[in-house]
Design an enzyme around this catalytic site. Sequence first.
Site, PDB file in Angstrom:
ATOM      1  N   GLY B  11       0.833  -1.210   0.000  1.00  0.00           N
ATOM      2  CA  GLY B  11       0.000   0.000   0.000  1.00  0.00           C
ATOM      3  C   GLY B  11       0.857   1.245   0.000  1.00  0.00           C
ATOM      4  O   GLY B  11       1.933   1.260   0.562  1.00  0.00           O
ATOM      5  N   THR B 140       5.487   2.026   5.571  1.00  0.00           N
ATOM      6  CA  THR B 140       4.119   1.584   5.817  1.00  0.00           C
ATOM      7  C   THR B 140       3.429   2.551   6.766  1.00  0.00           C
ATOM      8  O   THR B 140       4.003   2.955   7.767  1.00  0.00           O
ATOM      9  CB  THR B 140       4.021   0.152   6.408  1.00  0.00           C
ATOM     10  OG1 THR B 140       2.679  -0.047   6.871  1.00  0.00           O
ATOM     11  CG2 THR B 140       4.941  -0.086   7.580  1.00  0.00           C
ATOM     12  N   ASP B 142       1.139   1.656   8.550  1.00  0.00           N
ATOM     13  CA  ASP B 142       0.746   0.830   9.697  1.00  0.00           C
ATOM     14  C   ASP B 142       1.758   0.838  10.837  1.00  0.00           C
ATOM     15  O   ASP B 142       1.436   0.449  11.953  1.00  0.00           O
ATOM     16  CB  ASP B 142       0.516  -0.618   9.248  1.00  0.00           C
ATOM     17  CG  ASP B 142      -0.696  -0.746   8.355  1.00  0.00           C
ATOM     18  OD1 ASP B 142      -1.651   0.012   8.575  1.00  0.00           O
ATOM     19  OD2 ASP B 142      -0.693  -1.591   7.442  1.00  0.00           O
ATOM     20  N   MET B 186      -7.612   2.797  10.062  1.00  0.00           N
ATOM     21  CA  MET B 186      -6.973   1.605   9.505  1.00  0.00           C
ATOM     22  C   MET B 186      -6.052   0.918  10.520  1.00  0.00           C
ATOM     23  O   MET B 186      -5.638   1.512  11.509  1.00  0.00           O
ATOM     24  CB  MET B 186      -6.177   1.971   8.260  1.00  0.00           C
ATOM     25  CG  MET B 186      -7.025   2.198   7.019  1.00  0.00           C
ATOM     26  SD  MET B 186      -5.935   2.601   5.604  1.00  0.00           S
ATOM     27  CE  MET B 186      -7.126   2.566   4.256  1.00  0.00           C
ATOM     28  N   ARG B 188      -5.276  -3.418  10.647  1.00  0.00           N
ATOM     29  CA  ARG B 188      -5.994  -4.678  10.840  1.00  0.00           C
ATOM     30  C   ARG B 188      -5.530  -5.377  12.124  1.00  0.00           C
ATOM     31  O   ARG B 188      -6.338  -5.936  12.859  1.00  0.00           O
ATOM     32  CB  ARG B 188      -5.713  -5.570   9.616  1.00  0.00           C
ATOM     33  CG  ARG B 188      -6.822  -6.522   9.260  1.00  0.00           C
ATOM     34  CD  ARG B 188      -8.085  -5.836   8.787  1.00  0.00           C
ATOM     35  NE  ARG B 188      -9.115  -6.813   8.461  1.00  0.00           N
ATOM     36  CZ  ARG B 188     -10.428  -6.580   8.485  1.00  0.00           C
ATOM     37  NH1 ARG B 188     -10.884  -5.396   8.835  1.00  0.00           N
ATOM     38  NH2 ARG B 188     -11.289  -7.510   8.177  1.00  0.00           N
ATOM     39  N   LEU B 298      -7.939   8.080   2.547  1.00  0.00           N
ATOM     40  CA  LEU B 298      -7.280   9.363   2.794  1.00  0.00           C
ATOM     41  C   LEU B 298      -6.114   9.224   3.779  1.00  0.00           C
ATOM     42  O   LEU B 298      -5.158   9.986   3.722  1.00  0.00           O
ATOM     43  CB  LEU B 298      -8.281  10.396   3.308  1.00  0.00           C
ATOM     44  CG  LEU B 298      -9.020  11.276   2.290  1.00  0.00           C
ATOM     45  CD1 LEU B 298      -8.036  11.968   1.359  1.00  0.00           C
ATOM     46  CD2 LEU B 298     -10.030  10.551   1.470  1.00  0.00           C
ATOM     47  N   GLN B 299      -6.192   8.244   4.659  1.00  0.00           N
ATOM     48  CA  GLN B 299      -5.101   8.035   5.624  1.00  0.00           C
ATOM     49  C   GLN B 299      -3.769   7.792   4.936  1.00  0.00           C
ATOM     50  O   GLN B 299      -2.730   8.119   5.463  1.00  0.00           O
ATOM     51  CB  GLN B 299      -5.428   6.838   6.525  1.00  0.00           C
ATOM     52  CG  GLN B 299      -6.535   7.109   7.491  1.00  0.00           C
ATOM     53  CD  GLN B 299      -7.180   5.846   8.003  1.00  0.00           C
ATOM     54  OE1 GLN B 299      -6.750   5.284   8.994  1.00  0.00           O
ATOM     55  NE2 GLN B 299      -8.207   5.389   7.308  1.00  0.00           N
TER      56      GLN B 299
END
Lengths: 412, 412
Positions: B11, B140, B142, B186, B188, B298-299
Amino acid sequence: MKNVIVGQSGGPTAVINSSLLGVYKTAKDRGADKVYGMVHGVKGLLDREVVDLSTRFKNDLDMDLLKRTPSSFLGSCRYKLPDIDGHEDVYEKIFSLLEELEIYAFFYIGGNDSMDTIMRLTDYGKKINSPVRFIGVPKTIDNDLALTDHTPGYGSAAKYIAATTKEIIRDGLVYDYPVVSVIEIMGRNAGWLTAAAALAKGEDCEGVDDIYLPEKVFDIDKFLARMQSLLKENRSVVIAVSEGVKVADGRYVCELSEHVDYVDAFGHKQLAGTARFLAGKVAEKFGVKTRAIELSSLQRCAAHIQSRIDVTEAFNCGGAAVKAAFEGRTGLVITLKRVSDEPYMCITEEADVHKIANVEKKVPKEWITDDGTNVKTELVRYILPLIQAEITPLWVNGLPRHIRLHSTSTIK
Amino acid sequence: MKNVIVGQSGGPTAVINSSLLGVYKTAKDRGADKVYGMVHGVKGLLDREVVDLSTRFKNDLDMDLLKRTPSSFLGSCRYKLPDIDGHEDVYEKIFSLLEELEIYAFFYIGGNDSMDTIMRLTDYGKKINSPVRFIGVPKTIDNDLALTDHTPGYGSAAKYIAATTKEIIRDGLVYDYPVVSVIEIMGRNAGWLTAAAALAKGEDCEGVDDIYLPEKVFDIDKFLARMQSLLKENRSVVIAVSEGVKVADGRYVCELSEHVDYVDAFGHKQLAGTARFLAGKVAEKFGVKTRAIELSSLQRCAAHIQSRIDVTEAFNCGGAAVKAAFEGRTGLVITLKRVSDEPYMCITEEADVHKIANVEKKVPKEWITDDGTNVKTELVRYILPLIQAEITPLWVNGLPRHIRLHSTSTIK
């Protein structure tokens, strides 16, 4: 001695507080003694919830922050005044409060629903020969107010929509498999906000593929056929759709969903949104990855990306309202008149509130393509000047700084 | 003659192109001849989709635009290389392409899945005594990469989340009736992004009421009891929740929904999101207005609100990767080491790719409150330096200007 009072009503915008500042500063400049704020609009006023704004705006920094703070500083309401006939008590209460506070002029910042309040107060005031002036200050991201070229709040929302749409288009192109992104944009009956997605297109951006406004009947089968042909030519398809699109029998597209998210306490079925419904249809039919993106509240509160034109015009509308009242006029709404497109020039005018209250201005059909899948250049040319120039957030510790909202004060 | 090749995978982020620029400029500065880009990562490389980057970055303006352009300039892929055993043909193909292009070093910008590619190529290269160096550049939103203090991409996402959360909190306070807003963020399996909502709290903002990360089991009944008590004290309740929260039996909260949005072509049920599910529960039980807000793509693509620290570090990681390769090292991932918090100081280091590939770093339990409804100060202190300072978009005609993405080129 001239005291004035100002309220904010309906949904907020990114620049509604610039109009508040326009009223406040102009009233002070023109010699107003006290500038009161209604907390939660006329509903708060009825509960005697009023704040003396000079106790809240202490210095220039406060005012700079106010301009950059989204949402309504004074709080808002969705309260509509009842008919005068049979509800004289409500009006007597308001006018006796205005007398008690020695109010010379009453300003209300809002959309076409809120202008109904200005209209009714004007009418009642005339009936009882009240000296109070009532002036409406236009505000709505929806841009659906009559008689004005556009409304403060719309430009910043349009700028946010166009800028994020560009980013979403970039993001959609990342992978090497087909993706359909459906962006759902606010506007239940008027497509002005959704049309702003058209601004994404430019030298550096492919733009969205289709734009669907509520002014045209939406046809699911034609939409799916169109997606099929777009998917043949594009890896990434991006669609902008108004939350308010309806099919031929008058139902909203989101009402076609068989799947109810939940039933609320009032028994209302909460439905999946328009974007989710359409993304689902596309995924079912073509087996491609889809994304449903709701721009949601950010459209009205993303103050970190204000249009400077919008901020200035919002302020000027507040100022023009005070000028009109201090020159003795009443029963008016300030409007914006575009004098020229290039260079963009716009002045304030005044319109009879009776011609604006409760009227909804839609996108002219001539500005939408005949097949209803996009908007015409005229519409892009209309919006473009309204998103111009920026106002830099006051960044503190990595984030835009805001002013703290009011804390309720009650008149003793 | 030293040619290098670089790819982007997984991503995208708001700063993934700054890492690309870091690789490009540093390689050029250190005397690289050609800097090739893989179009859609290693998957594109296998299809001989490669572009000579010097034909794309012609001047300083191109590079300034590249830094400010979200999404992956080169395109991305989610392709994982197969096991070496039994799939030697794939590796032979890649290495013969690298030989053909006279590649000295191979850089891959990505997260823990993408680092698997660097690991496998390193291992195969060693087996066949290839001279090619393989270096991973961390990326990332994340922030779940092992051995590094944080990952480029996270700071800008955190800044976007914190800034928009502040705006949503302001917006929620507008009316005088209760509203519960549930913001879905976001992540997971790791709660780093959701934790960034905590930064909204400050002198000018009440902050969110609760924050729920996937690192703790989510209990629906406790959540509803908590909402009941929050609604007693607050007009507006704002909750940040990770898309990945799970209940005790291991199911995602969004899987508890009885309502299926649609079934896609692969037979997968598409479920309403976590925020919609929770907002629905609250509306059903307490009869209050709720709003479900998904921050959505958008994040990862809101480049109009980049963290300057993040941009700089992303660039530096690209540069450090080239330095490591040009000094002869291979099989590494660049990591960030925080030297001090106040003042914030951070340097690049190198780590063995085998220790990073496929490992997921979660939020330490000690940084989450015991009742699981919020994060502790340590976590806020960890994130805060990463969102500092801004990089102004290049505004053209009212919108942030980007660079056009690559157009595919195939090696003849």
